[in-house]
Design a protein around this motif. Sequence first.
Motif, PDB file in Angstrom:
ATOM      1  N   TYR A 207       0.838  -1.210   0.000  1.00 46.14           N
ATOM      2  CA  TYR A 207       0.000   0.000   0.000  1.00 46.14           C
ATOM      3  C   TYR A 207       0.867   1.253   0.000  1.00 46.14           C
ATOM      4  N   ILE A 208       1.863   1.273   0.870  1.00 46.96           N
ATOM      5  CA  ILE A 208       2.674   2.476   1.054  1.00 46.96           C
ATOM      6  C   ILE A 208       3.496   2.803  -0.189  1.00 46.96           C
ATOM      7  N   PHE A 209       4.112   1.794  -0.810  1.00 46.40           N
ATOM      8  CA  PHE A 209       5.080   2.051  -1.872  1.00 46.40           C
ATOM      9  C   PHE A 209       4.548   1.798  -3.284  1.00 46.40           C
ATOM     10  N   GLU A 210       3.328   1.258  -3.399  1.00 48.38           N
ATOM     11  CA  GLU A 210       2.738   1.082  -4.728  1.00 48.38           C
ATOM     12  C   GLU A 210       1.399   1.786  -4.861  1.00 48.38           C
ATOM     13  N   VAL A 211       0.438   1.406  -4.018  1.00 52.26           N
ATOM     14  CA  VAL A 211      -0.926   1.933  -4.154  1.00 52.26           C
ATOM     15  C   VAL A 211      -0.979   3.426  -3.839  1.00 52.26           C
ATOM     16  N   PHE A 212      -0.360   3.833  -2.728  1.00 54.36           N
ATOM     17  CA  PHE A 212      -0.457   5.241  -2.332  1.00 54.36           C
ATOM     18  C   PHE A 212       0.274   6.169  -3.309  1.00 54.36           C
ATOM     19  N   PRO A 213       1.492   5.848  -3.771  1.00 57.52           N
ATOM     20  CA  PRO A 213       2.104   6.719  -4.789  1.00 57.52           C
ATOM     21  C   PRO A 213       1.242   6.831  -6.049  1.00 57.52           C
ATOM     22  N   ARG A 214       0.619   5.726  -6.450  1.00 58.17           N
ATOM     23  CA  ARG A 214      -0.270   5.779  -7.617  1.00 58.17           C
ATOM     24  C   ARG A 214      -1.430   6.738  -7.345  1.00 58.17           C
ATOM     25  N   PHE A 215      -1.950   6.703  -6.121  1.00 58.84           N
ATOM     26  CA  PHE A 215      -3.022   7.629  -5.750  1.00 58.84           C
ATOM     27  C   PHE A 215      -2.542   9.076  -5.810  1.00 58.84           C
ATOM     28  N   MET A 216      -1.336   9.350  -5.300  1.00 57.77           N
ATOM     29  CA  MET A 216      -0.836  10.723  -5.317  1.00 57.77           C
ATOM     30  C   MET A 216      -0.609  11.207  -6.755  1.00 57.77           C
ATOM     31  N   ALA A 217      -0.237  10.301  -7.644  1.00 54.51           N
ATOM     32  CA  ALA A 217      -0.140  10.674  -9.059  1.00 54.51           C
ATOM     33  C   ALA A 217      -1.521  11.065  -9.589  1.00 54.51           C
ATOM     34  N   GLN A 218      -2.550  10.354  -9.132  1.00 53.85           N
ATOM     35  CA  GLN A 218      -3.917  10.681  -9.541  1.00 53.85           C
ATOM     36  C   GLN A 218      -4.339  12.047  -8.994  1.00 53.85           C
ATOM     37  N   VAL A 219      -3.878  12.379  -7.778  1.00 55.56           N
ATOM     38  CA  VAL A 219      -4.178  13.694  -7.203  1.00 55.56           C
ATOM     39  C   VAL A 219      -3.572  14.791  -8.088  1.00 55.56           C
ATOM     40  N   LEU A 220      -2.320  14.594  -8.492  1.00 58.95           N
ATOM     41  CA  LEU A 220      -1.654  15.596  -9.331  1.00 58.95           C
ATOM     42  C   LEU A 220      -2.321  15.707 -10.694  1.00 58.95           C
ATOM     43  N   GLU A 221      -2.799  14.587 -11.226  1.00 58.61           N
ATOM     44  CA  GLU A 221      -3.541  14.615 -12.484  1.00 58.61           C
ATOM     45  C   GLU A 221      -4.872  15.355 -12.303  1.00 58.61           C
ATOM     46  N   GLU A 222      -5.475  15.186 -11.123  1.00 56.08           N
ATOM     47  CA  GLU A 222      -6.739  15.866 -10.824  1.00 56.08           C
ATOM     48  C   GLU A 222      -6.547  17.383 -10.790  1.00 56.08           C
ATOM     49  N   MET A 223      -5.374  17.827 -10.360  1.00 56.23           N
ATOM     50  CA  MET A 223      -5.088  19.264 -10.274  1.00 56.23           C
ATOM     51  C   MET A 223      -4.813  19.888 -11.634  1.00 56.23           C
ATOM     52  N   ASN A 224      -4.400  19.087 -12.594  1.00 58.34           N
ATOM     53  CA  ASN A 224      -3.975  19.610 -13.886  1.00 58.34           C
ATOM     54  C   ASN A 224      -5.089  20.398 -14.578  1.00 58.34           C
ATOM     55  N   GLY A 225      -4.817  21.660 -14.867  1.00 58.31           N
ATOM     56  CA  GLY A 225      -5.762  22.512 -15.578  1.00 58.31           C
ATOM     57  C   GLY A 225      -6.920  23.019 -14.763  1.00 58.31           C
ATOM     58  N   LYS A 226      -6.929  22.726 -13.455  1.00 56.88           N
ATOM     59  CA  LYS A 226      -8.101  23.081 -12.647  1.00 56.88           C
ATOM     60  C   LYS A 226      -7.794  24.033 -11.489  1.00 56.88           C
ATOM     61  N   ILE A 227      -6.539  24.329 -11.222  1.00 56.82           N
ATOM     62  CA  ILE A 227      -6.204  25.142 -10.054  1.00 56.82           C
ATOM     63  C   ILE A 227      -6.523  26.606 -10.316  1.00 56.82           C
ATOM     64  N   ASP A 228      -7.307  27.178  -9.449  1.00 53.72           N
ATOM     65  CA  ASP A 228      -7.693  28.589  -9.522  1.00 53.72           C
ATOM     66  C   ASP A 228      -6.643  29.413  -8.774  1.00 53.72           C
ATOM     67  N   ARG A 229      -5.830  30.157  -9.504  1.00 54.06           N
ATOM     68  CA  ARG A 229      -4.731  30.902  -8.886  1.00 54.06           C
ATOM     69  C   ARG A 229      -5.228  31.962  -7.916  1.00 54.06           C
ATOM     70  N   SER A 230      -6.459  32.429  -8.097  1.00 55.10           N
ATOM     71  CA  SER A 230      -6.989  33.458  -7.200  1.00 55.10           C
ATOM     72  C   SER A 230      -7.226  32.914  -5.796  1.00 55.10           C
ATOM     73  N   LYS A 231      -7.247  31.583  -5.657  1.00 49.20           N
ATOM     74  CA  LYS A 231      -7.468  30.969  -4.350  1.00 49.20           C
ATOM     75  C   LYS A 231      -6.147  30.623  -3.644  1.00 49.20           C
ATOM     76  N   LEU A 232      -5.030  30.975  -4.262  1.00 44.24           N
ATOM     77  CA  LEU A 232      -3.721  30.755  -3.661  1.00 44.24           C
ATOM     78  C   LEU A 232      -3.219  32.052  -3.030  1.00 44.24           C
ATOM     79  N   TYR A 233      -2.180  31.959  -2.226  1.00 43.87           N
ATOM     80  CA  TYR A 233      -1.581  33.143  -1.612  1.00 43.87           C
ATOM     81  C   TYR A 233      -0.075  33.010  -1.625  1.00 43.87           C
ATOM     82  N   LYS A 234       0.591  34.124  -1.431  1.00 47.20           N
ATOM     83  CA  LYS A 234       2.057  34.125  -1.447  1.00 47.20           C
ATOM     84  C   LYS A 234       2.553  35.175  -0.461  1.00 47.20           C
TER      85      LYS A 234
END
Length: 418
Positions: A376-403
Amino acid sequence: MFFKKQYQNIAELSKRIFQNPELGYKEFKTRDTVKEFLQKVNPNIEIEEFSTTGLKTTLGSQTGLNIAIIAELDAVYAPSHKWSDPETGAAHNCGHYTQVGIALALYSYFFQTEAYKNFDYKLTFVFVPAEEYLDLAYRAQLLAENKISYYGGKPEAMKLGVFDGIDIGICVHAMGGEFPERTIEVNCDLAGFLYKKYTFKGKATHAGFDPFSAKNAYSMSTLFNVALGLSRQQLREDEMVRINPIVMESDMSTNVIPNQITVGSDIRTQSVGYMKEVVKRMDDAAIGSARALQGEVEIETQMGYLPFVQDRYLNEFVISAFEKNDEIAAIKNNNPISAAGDIGDLSYMFPCIQVGYSGFTGTIHGDDFIDIDPEYIFEVFPRFMAQVLEEMNGKIDRSKLYKRSYADYEKLLAGILE
């Protein structure tokens, strides 16, 4: 399929790190293991080194957002841990060795499949030393030699400009305890803390011949402990305050009234404002305890880490990926704890999240902590985190970020410590 193919290699590399634990700013073997892996995957890789053992590398050349995948290199000082280093007392009962494995699994996937080229953002991988707040004498020496400016690895990296140009930070972290099913956690806020030292000073005399003219520093520290205990019912429960006073230094003998004793304590809260309020109460208790027994107290305040409030907007992408995932059974949400981490400091600069993952047994930082579900830790979860990054692609609203700037961060710390 890719994560399944590389699973054995990642699991073995992580086990090697687990078997060679190193304390903060001393993670030389761990650093070399990470570099060796990265250079094998990408012989032309450009790696920036910082803070003795830190490493940074970037995938992509996009001019848009830059998302940092952050892993922590260090171990905990836990000599009683079953798998600790017998010479240094270091042990990976923090789970950081799995963070490194997960980050390397992600780098390997994105580089070898070239999936990162489809993103509208860059990916920067940062391997940071010294997240655990310990081995303080060694770090004080590094400070005195001007080799570092902060005890924590992320604030040090912030000062060095390692995170300049980063817009979002993503960390992952082991979850303590066993779970009946594979689980992730989001929106788990962490406490911030200050480190306090109270040195009570009195007057030494012979304990049998002339205790009458003494001023007992140990009694002052005892009174201080009692005052802290009695004050706990006046502390707000929603702030999850934690105070843990310990005797740090003393030179006591049964035939001499002690004239000096140092008590150290962290003070943890969920917000900076309440932290300052509780510290004022602690200082008043120390001063009052010393005066009540005609002594004095010297007070030293040292900055620990800022509270970490996870970015709820970014965690929406994690939750969305979980809802589409059929490999992970459960999710925990919005359960703050009083543990702390220097991710809190980094999150002051820009929005950060830290996704928790199960797969362990024992108490985190305890003598029996170890992974029990490496697949789970070294195969399933990294695959999930890759899916999270794919989910973010093209969808992040920069106005909701801060710096915020590093100068803003320094100003905040100065206001806390004044």
